[in-house]
Design a protein around this motif. Structure first.
Motif, PDB file in Angstrom:
ATOM      1  N   GLY A  70     -44.395  40.632 -50.537  1.00 52.53           N
ATOM      2  CA  GLY A  70     -43.684  39.380 -50.273  1.00 52.53           C
ATOM      3  C   GLY A  70     -43.900  38.337 -51.358  1.00 52.53           C
ATOM      4  O   GLY A  70     -43.451  37.205 -51.231  1.00 52.53           O
ATOM      5  N   GLY A  71     -44.595  38.754 -52.428  1.00 45.59           N
ATOM      6  CA  GLY A  71     -45.004  37.810 -53.475  1.00 45.59           C
ATOM      7  C   GLY A  71     -43.851  37.083 -54.155  1.00 45.59           C
ATOM      8  O   GLY A  71     -44.056  36.030 -54.749  1.00 45.59           O
ATOM      9  N   ASN A  72     -42.651  37.626 -54.067  1.00 40.58           N
ATOM     10  CA  ASN A  72     -41.489  36.960 -54.666  1.00 40.58           C
ATOM     11  C   ASN A  72     -41.036  35.754 -53.846  1.00 40.58           C
ATOM     12  O   ASN A  72     -40.232  34.955 -54.300  1.00 40.58           O
ATOM     13  CB  ASN A  72     -40.315  37.949 -54.787  1.00 40.58           C
ATOM     14  N   SER A  92     -43.767  46.009 -54.613  1.00 35.79           N
ATOM     15  CA  SER A  92     -44.181  44.610 -54.499  1.00 35.79           C
ATOM     16  C   SER A  92     -42.949  43.714 -54.398  1.00 35.79           C
ATOM     17  O   SER A  92     -41.849  44.101 -54.810  1.00 35.79           O
ATOM     18  CB  SER A  92     -45.027  44.211 -55.709  1.00 35.79           C
ATOM     19  N   GLY A  93     -43.160  42.551 -53.869  1.00 39.45           N
ATOM     20  CA  GLY A  93     -42.062  41.595 -53.780  1.00 39.45           C
ATOM     21  C   GLY A  93     -41.540  41.243 -55.160  1.00 39.45           C
ATOM     22  O   GLY A  93     -40.338  41.148 -55.380  1.00 39.45           O
ATOM     23  N   GLU A  94     -42.481  41.107 -56.092  1.00 45.55           N
ATOM     24  CA  GLU A  94     -42.095  40.719 -57.458  1.00 45.55           C
ATOM     25  C   GLU A  94     -41.149  41.726 -58.090  1.00 45.55           C
ATOM     26  O   GLU A  94     -40.280  41.372 -58.879  1.00 45.55           O
ATOM     27  CB  GLU A  94     -43.341  40.568 -58.329  1.00 45.55           C
ATOM     28  N   PHE A 129     -43.444  34.247 -50.989  1.00 49.87           N
ATOM     29  CA  PHE A 129     -44.627  33.431 -50.667  1.00 49.87           C
ATOM     30  C   PHE A 129     -45.889  34.280 -50.709  1.00 49.87           C
ATOM     31  O   PHE A 129     -45.917  35.398 -50.207  1.00 49.87           O
ATOM     32  CB  PHE A 129     -44.491  32.813 -49.271  1.00 49.87           C
ATOM     33  N   ARG A 130     -46.926  33.741 -51.310  1.00 54.37           N
ATOM     34  CA  ARG A 130     -48.223  34.389 -51.369  1.00 54.37           C
ATOM     35  C   ARG A 130     -49.240  33.452 -50.736  1.00 54.37           C
ATOM     36  O   ARG A 130     -49.284  32.274 -51.091  1.00 54.37           O
ATOM     37  CB  ARG A 130     -48.611  34.611 -52.827  1.00 54.37           C
ATOM     38  N   GLY A 131     -50.031  33.979 -49.816  1.00 53.74           N
ATOM     39  CA  GLY A 131     -50.984  33.148 -49.101  1.00 53.74           C
ATOM     40  C   GLY A 131     -51.911  32.397 -50.023  1.00 53.74           C
ATOM     41  O   GLY A 131     -52.112  31.195 -49.887  1.00 53.74           O
ATOM     42  N   THR A 165     -53.823  42.351 -47.903  1.00 53.24           N
ATOM     43  CA  THR A 165     -52.666  42.375 -48.813  1.00 53.24           C
ATOM     44  C   THR A 165     -51.732  43.493 -48.372  1.00 53.24           C
ATOM     45  O   THR A 165     -52.102  44.355 -47.564  1.00 53.24           O
ATOM     46  CB  THR A 165     -53.117  42.704 -50.249  1.00 53.24           C
ATOM     47  N   THR A 166     -50.570  43.499 -48.971  1.00 53.52           N
ATOM     48  CA  THR A 166     -49.647  44.591 -48.643  1.00 53.52           C
ATOM     49  C   THR A 166     -50.106  45.891 -49.311  1.00 53.52           C
ATOM     50  O   THR A 166     -49.684  46.963 -48.893  1.00 53.52           O
ATOM     51  CB  THR A 166     -48.205  44.242 -49.053  1.00 53.52           C
ATOM     52  N   ASP A 167     -50.952  45.803 -50.341  1.00 54.05           N
ATOM     53  CA  ASP A 167     -51.523  47.040 -50.897  1.00 54.05           C
ATOM     54  C   ASP A 167     -52.438  47.697 -49.866  1.00 54.05           C
ATOM     55  O   ASP A 167     -52.439  48.919 -49.700  1.00 54.05           O
ATOM     56  CB  ASP A 167     -52.316  46.744 -52.177  1.00 54.05           C
ATOM     57  N   GLY A 212     -47.079  43.449 -43.551  1.00 58.62           N
ATOM     58  CA  GLY A 212     -48.408  43.899 -43.998  1.00 58.62           C
ATOM     59  C   GLY A 212     -49.175  44.592 -42.900  1.00 58.62           C
ATOM     60  O   GLY A 212     -48.637  45.425 -42.170  1.00 58.62           O
ATOM     61  N   THR A 213     -50.453  44.212 -42.781  1.00 60.65           N
ATOM     62  CA  THR A 213     -51.296  44.783 -41.719  1.00 60.65           C
ATOM     63  C   THR A 213     -51.176  43.952 -40.442  1.00 60.65           C
ATOM     64  O   THR A 213     -51.730  44.315 -39.405  1.00 60.65           O
ATOM     65  CB  THR A 213     -52.775  44.768 -42.137  1.00 60.65           C
ATOM     66  N   GLY A 214     -50.529  42.796 -40.541  1.00 65.24           N
ATOM     67  CA  GLY A 214     -50.460  41.879 -39.402  1.00 65.24           C
ATOM     68  C   GLY A 214     -51.640  40.918 -39.360  1.00 65.24           C
ATOM     69  O   GLY A 214     -51.714  40.061 -38.472  1.00 65.24           O
ATOM     70  N   ASN A 215     -52.542  41.048 -40.336  1.00 63.48           N
ATOM     71  CA  ASN A 215     -53.748  40.207 -40.353  1.00 63.48           C
ATOM     72  C   ASN A 215     -53.843  39.400 -41.631  1.00 63.48           C
ATOM     73  O   ASN A 215     -53.603  39.946 -42.717  1.00 63.48           O
ATOM     74  CB  ASN A 215     -55.007  41.078 -40.282  1.00 63.48           C
ATOM     75  N   PRO A 216     -54.251  38.120 -41.500  1.00 64.62           N
ATOM     76  CA  PRO A 216     -54.509  37.358 -42.727  1.00 64.62           C
ATOM     77  C   PRO A 216     -55.715  37.939 -43.468  1.00 64.62           C
ATOM     78  O   PRO A 216     -56.459  38.734 -42.908  1.00 64.62           O
ATOM     79  CB  PRO A 216     -54.790  35.944 -42.215  1.00 64.62           C
ATOM     80  N   GLY A 226     -51.124  30.306 -44.620  1.00 66.21           N
ATOM     81  CA  GLY A 226     -50.394  30.779 -45.794  1.00 66.21           C
ATOM     82  C   GLY A 226     -50.186  32.285 -45.740  1.00 66.21           C
ATOM     83  O   GLY A 226     -49.120  32.790 -46.103  1.00 66.21           O
ATOM     84  N   ASP A 227     -51.213  32.992 -45.283  1.00 65.71           N
ATOM     85  CA  ASP A 227     -51.096  34.452 -45.189  1.00 65.71           C
ATOM     86  C   ASP A 227     -50.030  34.860 -44.177  1.00 65.71           C
ATOM     87  O   ASP A 227     -49.275  35.805 -44.410  1.00 65.71           O
ATOM     88  CB  ASP A 227     -52.447  35.067 -44.815  1.00 65.71           C
ATOM     89  N   TYR A 228     -49.963  34.154 -43.053  1.00 64.04           N
ATOM     90  CA  TYR A 228     -48.903  34.479 -42.087  1.00 64.04           C
ATOM     91  C   TYR A 228     -47.527  34.212 -42.709  1.00 64.04           C
ATOM     92  O   TYR A 228     -46.577  34.978 -42.496  1.00 64.04           O
ATOM     93  CB  TYR A 228     -49.071  33.689 -40.779  1.00 64.04           C
TER      94      TYR A 228
END
Ligand code: UDP
Length: 239
Positions: free
Chosen positions: A54-56, A14-16, A58-60, A143-145, A136-140, A75-77
C-alpha cells in the motif's frame, strides 16, 4: 504443468510497483502490464496468490503521516486500508484481462471483499482463481512483506516471488552505487546479517523457519514472472 518449477506461488507486489514513475497513486498502464504478466502464469495452470502493498498510497511509518500527528497504530491501519484500494484496482484490472480473482481482506469489510478464510482461499486456488490478499496481516507494526510470508506458509505456496523494480538483491543500492554487485543466491541468515534491504527481518525469519524460498526479481520486465515460475535463474534466490 511440466516445465514449471513451482505449482503454487505467492506473488508479492509492492504498492510502489503499481505507481510507475509517479511513486504514488496507481498507473493504469503499469497495473495493466502486471495483470497481463499474471495472465501468462494463470494460463499455465500454476496457482497464484498475491499479497499487495500500500506504500503508493499510505505508509504507517513514512513521510505520508509526518506532521499529521497520527500515532503509529493509526497510521498502520490507514496503510492496511490502502492495500485494499490497490487490491480492488488489481482485481478490476485482472477482470479486464479475463482473469477470475477473489479479494480476501485481513480486516473484515464484507461489502467490499471476502474475509480472509484460509480454507476458502485454498478452494479458490484449486479452482484456478487468483486470490488477492489485502489488509496485510490485519495487525499494526507489521508489513505486507510479513503478510506475504505468513500467507505463503499458510497456503503451502512453493515460493514467494518478491517483485521489485530492480533485478534482484544487490550489495548496495545499484541506483546510487555503480559498483554494487547482484547476488545470484543468498541464505536467509546472510540477508539478516548483512542487513540487506530485501524484506523486513520478521518476514525473512518466517521464511527461514519454514524453509520457504524467496525469489527477488524485476516484475516490470516482460516475461520475467513466467521465467521465475519456471525456475529460470533470474533475480536473486534466497533459501
Ligand atoms: N501494514 C500494517 N500491517 C500489515 C501490513 C501493512 O500495519 O500487516 C501497514 C503499514 O503501515 C505499512 C502499510 O500498511 O507501511 C503499507 O504496507 P507496506 O509498506 O508493506 O506496502 P509496500 O511497501 O509493499 O507497498
Amino acid at each position: 504443468m511440466a516445465g514449471y518449477k513451482y505449482k503454487r506461488i505467492l506473488l508479492k507486489v509492492s504498492g510502489e510497483a503499481l505507481a510507475g514513475k509517479n511513486k504514488c497513486g496507481i498507473d493504469p498502464a503499469v497495473i495493466n502490464f502486471v495483470s497481463k504478466e499474471i495472465k501468462t502464469v494463470v494460463e499455465t495452470g500454476v496457482e497464484i496468490a498475491i499479497v499487495i502493498g500500500g506504500g503508493n498510497i499510505f505508509r504507517g511509518l513514512g513521510p505520508s503521516h509526518k506532521g499529521l500527528g497520527i500515532e503509529r497504530s493509526q497510521g498502520d491501519y490507514m496503510g492496511m486500508l490502502a492495500t485494499v484500494i490497490n487490491a480492488l484496482a488489481l482485481q478490476a484490472s485482472l477482470e479486464d484481462n479475463g482473469i477470475i480473482s477473489r479479494v480476501q481482506t485481513a480486516i473484515a469489510m464484507q461489502q467490499v471483499a471476502e474475509p480472509y478464510i484460509r480454507r476458502r482461499a485454498l478452494r479458490h486456488l484449486e479452482k484456478k482463481r487468483v486470490v488477492i490478499f489485502a489488509a496485510g496481516t490485519g495487525n499494526p507494526y507489521f508489513t505486507t512483506d510479513t503478510a506475504a510470508s505468513l500467507r505463503a506458509i499458510e497456503i503451502h505456496a512453493d515460493v514467494i516471488l518478491k517483485a521489485t523494480r530492480i533485478e534482484g538483491v544487490f550489495s548496495d543500492d545499484p541506483l546510487i552505487n555503480k559498483d554494487a554487485v547482484k547476488f545470484k543466491s543468498l541464505s536467509y541468515i546472510e540477508v539478516l546479517n548483512k542487513n540487506l534491504k530485501v524484506m523486513d527481518s520478521t518476514s525473512i525469519s518466517l521464511c527461514m523457519d519454514n524453509e520457504l524460498p524467496i525469489v527477488v526479481f524485476n516484475l516490470l520486465i516482460s516475461g520475467n514472472l513466467i521465467k521465475a515460475v519456471k525456475g529460470e535463474p533470474i533475480g536473486t534466490i534466497i533459501k
